[in-house]
Motif scaffolding. Structure first.
Motif, PDB file in Angstrom:
ATOM      1  N   GLN A 188       0.874  -1.268  -0.014  1.00  0.00           N
ATOM      2  CA  GLN A 188      -0.050   0.017   0.036  1.00  0.00           C
ATOM      3  C   GLN A 188       0.951   1.239  -0.205  1.00  0.00           C
ATOM      4  O   GLN A 188       0.532   2.394  -0.603  1.00  0.00           O
ATOM      5  CB  GLN A 188      -0.878  -0.164   1.304  1.00  0.00           C
ATOM      6  CG  GLN A 188      -1.963  -1.123   1.191  1.00  0.00           C
ATOM      7  CD  GLN A 188      -3.066  -0.782   0.067  1.00  0.00           C
ATOM      8  OE1 GLN A 188      -3.445   0.263  -0.329  1.00  0.00           O
ATOM      9  NE2 GLN A 188      -3.364  -2.047  -0.535  1.00  0.00           N
ATOM     10  N   TYR A 189       2.063   1.226   0.313  1.00  0.00           N
ATOM     11  CA  TYR A 189       2.839   2.472   0.680  1.00  0.00           C
ATOM     12  C   TYR A 189       3.244   2.882  -0.716  1.00  0.00           C
ATOM     13  O   TYR A 189       3.908   3.874  -0.846  1.00  0.00           O
ATOM     14  CB  TYR A 189       4.172   2.204   1.628  1.00  0.00           C
ATOM     15  CG  TYR A 189       5.168   1.049   1.303  1.00  0.00           C
ATOM     16  CD1 TYR A 189       5.965   1.327   0.462  1.00  0.00           C
ATOM     17  CD2 TYR A 189       4.946  -0.068   1.967  1.00  0.00           C
ATOM     18  CE1 TYR A 189       6.645   0.103   0.342  1.00  0.00           C
ATOM     19  CE2 TYR A 189       5.749  -1.241   1.958  1.00  0.00           C
ATOM     20  CZ  TYR A 189       6.535  -1.068   0.925  1.00  0.00           C
ATOM     21  OH  TYR A 189       7.734  -1.949   0.613  1.00  0.00           O
ATOM     22  N   GLN A 191       1.348   3.143  -3.407  1.00  0.00           N
ATOM     23  CA  GLN A 191       0.257   3.618  -4.278  1.00  0.00           C
ATOM     24  C   GLN A 191       0.906   4.996  -4.850  1.00  0.00           C
ATOM     25  O   GLN A 191       1.189   5.849  -4.158  1.00  0.00           O
ATOM     26  CB  GLN A 191      -0.824   3.887  -3.496  1.00  0.00           C
ATOM     27  CG  GLN A 191      -2.106   4.455  -4.254  1.00  0.00           C
ATOM     28  CD  GLN A 191      -2.812   3.071  -5.036  1.00  0.00           C
ATOM     29  OE1 GLN A 191      -1.992   2.523  -5.842  1.00  0.00           O
ATOM     30  NE2 GLN A 191      -3.891   3.162  -4.877  1.00  0.00           N
ATOM     31  N   ALA A 196      -1.238  -0.164  -5.843  1.00  0.00           N
ATOM     32  CA  ALA A 196      -1.441  -0.868  -4.477  1.00  0.00           C
ATOM     33  C   ALA A 196      -2.139  -2.067  -4.564  1.00  0.00           C
ATOM     34  O   ALA A 196      -3.420  -1.781  -5.154  1.00  0.00           O
ATOM     35  CB  ALA A 196      -1.278   0.085  -3.492  1.00  0.00           C
ATOM     36  N   GLY A 197      -1.941  -3.047  -4.066  1.00  0.00           N
ATOM     37  CA  GLY A 197      -2.979  -4.120  -4.019  1.00  0.00           C
ATOM     38  C   GLY A 197      -2.323  -5.052  -5.046  1.00  0.00           C
ATOM     39  O   GLY A 197      -1.401  -5.292  -5.741  1.00  0.00           O
ATOM     40  N   ASP A 252      -4.900   8.247  -4.626  1.00  0.00           N
ATOM     41  CA  ASP A 252      -5.361   6.877  -4.240  1.00  0.00           C
ATOM     42  C   ASP A 252      -6.687   6.683  -4.880  1.00  0.00           C
ATOM     43  O   ASP A 252      -7.022   5.677  -5.376  1.00  0.00           O
ATOM     44  CB  ASP A 252      -5.569   6.832  -2.741  1.00  0.00           C
ATOM     45  CG  ASP A 252      -5.823   5.336  -2.310  1.00  0.00           C
ATOM     46  OD1 ASP A 252      -4.989   4.484  -2.241  1.00  0.00           O
ATOM     47  OD2 ASP A 252      -7.131   5.167  -1.723  1.00  0.00           O
ATOM     48  N   ARG A 256      -7.540   3.648  -7.805  1.00  0.00           N
ATOM     49  CA  ARG A 256      -8.739   2.779  -7.534  1.00  0.00           C
ATOM     50  C   ARG A 256      -9.978   2.536  -8.546  1.00  0.00           C
ATOM     51  O   ARG A 256     -10.407   1.583  -9.191  1.00  0.00           O
ATOM     52  CB  ARG A 256      -9.127   2.646  -6.116  1.00  0.00           C
ATOM     53  CG  ARG A 256      -8.344   2.517  -4.883  1.00  0.00           C
ATOM     54  CD  ARG A 256      -8.568   2.929  -3.709  1.00  0.00           C
ATOM     55  NE  ARG A 256      -7.802   2.651  -2.573  1.00  0.00           N
ATOM     56  CZ  ARG A 256      -7.330   1.579  -2.100  1.00  0.00           C
ATOM     57  NH1 ARG A 256      -7.827   0.361  -2.642  1.00  0.00           N
ATOM     58  NH2 ARG A 256      -6.332   1.399  -1.156  1.00  0.00           N
TER      59      ARG A 256
END
Length: 260
Positions: A188-189, A191, A196-197, A252, A256
């Motif tokens: 996650q850091y 992103q 992230a993910g 973020d 997403r």
């Protein structure tokens, strides 16, 4: 004196063996060209070629210049997944604005003999890895009940931000197909530097179709994956990258939105 010469000779041979082993099994490193935040802001042209990428790894994903389809690297080949759902082998001189590559060396090999969802596969991987703070490369080979994908169509200048470009993306559902999932799990850091993910692409076994994965269910197959602790990022030097807003307030949320 003779014993000393023998010891030196053995040490020299051992050093050569270690060097050869490293050459045959490259260090586990993720190589990345450019940043996800640059792609998000409309930096859709890069100078790194398909041939360049294959020197950095035999496994990976990304996109092509002008955002022209999804990129899948598997078994030392790179494929272009087009916006009509088809796939074709990429030319060596094609270029990319964003790609992630590694020499795939999995630590875990799991046989999955019952139907399992994407979310449960991700949970399974998370349970095996030592930490959420490391990268992971994953590959699935098997029979899929369904694989839902999207592929953004080629963009023309002046480029729109990616959030606008994806409004025209076609969606596809591959049902009862044998194929491969190629993916990475990024902490996650990271992103904005990456996604992230979990970020995964799908390509059919006959290498004729695929896309960026939104969801899938595996009927049965093999899951292989492993942690990676090193990342190398090659940053562009062109004006578009240097002048791009790489850290907007909604970074973020925007990533997403375009990836899910």
């Amino acid at each position: 004196m003779a014993d000393h010469l023998i010891d030196c000779d053995c040490a020299s041979q051992l050093g050569q063996m270690v060097k050869l082993a490293r050459q045959q099994r490259p260090e586990k490193v993720i190589f990345q060209t450019s940043l996800m935040s640059a792609l998000l802001s409309g930096v859709y042209d890069g100078s790194m070629t398909v041939a360049d990428l294959l020197e950095k790894g035999d496994f990976g994903l990304g996109t092509f210049n002008h955002l022209d389809g999804e990129l899948v690297a598997i078994d030392h080949h790179i494929y272009q997944l087009k916006s009509d759902g088809s796939a074709q082998q990429a030319r060596a001189d094609q270029q990319t604005p964003f790609a992630v590559m590694t020499f795939f060396q999995p630590d875990y090999h799991l046989e999955l003999v019952q139907p399992i969802s994407r979310q449960d596969i991700h949970r399974l991987i998370n349970q095996h890895l030592p930490s959420d703070n490391v990268f992971c490369a994953l590959r699935i080979e098997g029979d899929f009940l369904h694989a839902e994908t999207r592929t953004v169509p080629e963009q023309c200048r002046p480029y729109r931000p990616m959030q606008e470009a994806i409004t025209e993306q076609p969606l596809f559902t591959f049902t009862q197909k044998t194929g491969s999932v190629i993916g990475f799990r990024t902490p996650q850091y990271m992103q904005g530097i990456n996604v992230a993910g979990y970020h995964e692409h799908f390509i059919t076994a006959n290498r004729q179709g695929g896309g960026h994965l939104l969801d899938y269910q595996l009927l049965s197959g093999q899951l292989t994956f492993g942690a990676i602790h090193k990342l190398v990022v090659d940053l562009p030097t062109d004006h578009e990258f240097l002048s791009a807003d790489l850290h907007p307030d909604d970074l973020d949320q925007a990533i997403r939105a375009v990836e899910s």
